[in-house]
Design an enzyme around this catalytic site. Structure first.
Site, PDB file in Angstrom:
ATOM      1  N   ASN A 101       0.818  -1.211   0.000  1.00  0.00           N
ATOM      2  CA  ASN A 101       0.000   0.000   0.000  1.00  0.00           C
ATOM      3  C   ASN A 101       0.851   1.260   0.000  1.00  0.00           C
ATOM      4  OD1 ASN A 101      -1.899  -2.034   0.920  1.00  0.00           O
ATOM      5  ND2 ASN A 101      -1.113  -1.616   2.940  1.00  0.00           N
ATOM      6  N   CYS A 102       2.039   1.149  -0.569  1.00  0.00           N
ATOM      7  CA  CYS A 102       2.929   2.299  -0.572  1.00  0.00           C
ATOM      8  C   CYS A 102       2.513   3.193  -1.729  1.00  0.00           C
ATOM      9  CB  CYS A 102       4.356   1.816  -0.771  1.00  0.00           C
ATOM     10  SG  CYS A 102       5.561   3.049  -0.390  1.00  0.00           S
ATOM     11  N   LEU A 103       2.264   4.462  -1.428  1.00  0.00           N
ATOM     12  CA  LEU A 103       1.761   5.347  -2.491  1.00  0.00           C
ATOM     13  C   LEU A 103       2.909   5.950  -3.274  1.00  0.00           C
ATOM     14  CD1 LEU A 103      -1.070   7.131  -0.526  1.00  0.00           C
ATOM     15  CD2 LEU A 103      -1.172   5.073  -1.916  1.00  0.00           C
TER      16      LEU A 103
END
Lengths: 103, 121, 98
Positions: A101-103
């Site tokens: 979920n790393c943007l």
């Protein structure tokens, strides 16, 4: 001996990590590793061992605050040490998987 | 500016036997990055995800309880378990990997009503 | 003699009833994967009233993974992978309930 990385440059075998290797990975990212970087990497590696997750930004700041105090537990401090995307860079240099979920 | 939508994630699957627990956790962590208010309800077989002293090394899987215990670090602390599920399994809060809020089964309907979206795993 | 292997949690009651209905004296039941939760003492009512010589076992790796090592009812024997293979050979048939 070759050390395997995935296509994004994250270490495949987590046990292959060492401080020397961290210096090399960091150099490839344009970062000269110092004690200040290493103490953050240690916090994140401890986080991973406890929770089996590479922290995203918010839990990263929380974990650094808990371990090293309020002065260091700030996004701005982490951004200075690991410019761009600190959560991702720290995981990469620390030999951990890319944070989900790393943007 | 409109308020962020709240989400309730209902977990009704046991860990390890399927990927539901992992997918639910992924969703919860992603929602927290967008600062959405997230609540998690562990009900039925879902309660088993929270049992402590898990040791999945032989299965070569990640320890589910370890990942769940990271939830408070992601500011997710609305974690609900029903008293009925605990007692039907002869378990108590001491058998769980993390602090939870105990509710009665008949509170579930209002939890569902209170949240904007509800997803089940 | 048949070895009955089941892999779903005890909330799948009809599955357990189908298995129990298919038992003969001397058979064995082995809990694997999610079925190991049926080894919790809270669920022993399921196995009460069985022909007395049914052997009950639970797969060790699955028990450990799920934190049940110290929560398993004493009526179950822990079975490791090697013993699982041995059990499968000792019985004429292995029936999977899933």
């Amino acid at each position: 001996m070759t050390i395997a990385f995935d296509e994004e440059g994250f270490l495949r075998d987590l046990s292959a990590w060492s401080t020397e290797l961290a210096v090399e990975i960091a150099a490839a990212e344009g970062i000269t590793l110092t004690e200040a970087h290493l103490e953050i990497i240690t916090v994140v590696r401890d986080f991973y061992h406890q929770y089996q997750l590479s922290p995203a930004m918010r839990p990263l700041v929380k974990a650094v605050t808990l371990a090293l105090g309020n002065d260091k537990g700030k996004s701005i401090y982490l951004m200075k040490l690991f410019p761009g995307s600190p959560a991702k860079l720290i995981a990469k240099i620390g030999g951990l998987p890319k944070p989900d979920n790393c943007l | 500016m409109s308020a962020k939508k709240s989400i309730l994630i209902i977990n009704q699957s046991a860990p390890y036997g399927s990927s539901n627990g992992r997918e639910s956790l992924d969703l919860a962590l992603t929602c927290s990055i967008f600062e959405m208010p997230v609540s998690l309800l562990f009900v039925g077989d879902g309660l088993y995800q929270l049992i402590n002293n898990q040791s999945p090394e032989q299965l070569q899987m990640k320890k589910h309880e370890a990942m769940l215990s990271a939830l408070p670090m992601y500011d997710i602390d609305q974690i609900y378990v029903t008293a009925e599920d605990l007692s039907e399994n002869d378990l108590t809060e001491n058998d769980l990997a993390m602090p939870v809020t105990l509710i009665q089964r008949d509170v579930i309907a209002s939890l569902i009503q209170q949240n904007d979206s509800v997803l089940t795993f | 003699m048949t070895l009955h292997v089941i892999n779903k949690t005890p909330s799948n009651l009809p599955l357990y009833h189908r298995m129990l209905n298919g038992l003969s004296a001397g058979d064995g039941i082995l809990l694997i994967e999610d079925a190991v939760y049926a080894g919790l003492s809270a669920h022993q009512a399921l196995f009460e009233g069985l022909p007395i010589d049914i052997k009950l076992g639970a797969l060790e790796a699955d028990i450990q993974a799920r934190g049940l090592t110290h929560r398993l009812s004493p009526t179950f024997t822990l079975v490791n992978d090697k013993a699982f293979v041995q059990l499968s050979c000792e019985h004429d048939k292995v029936v999977s309930w899933y």
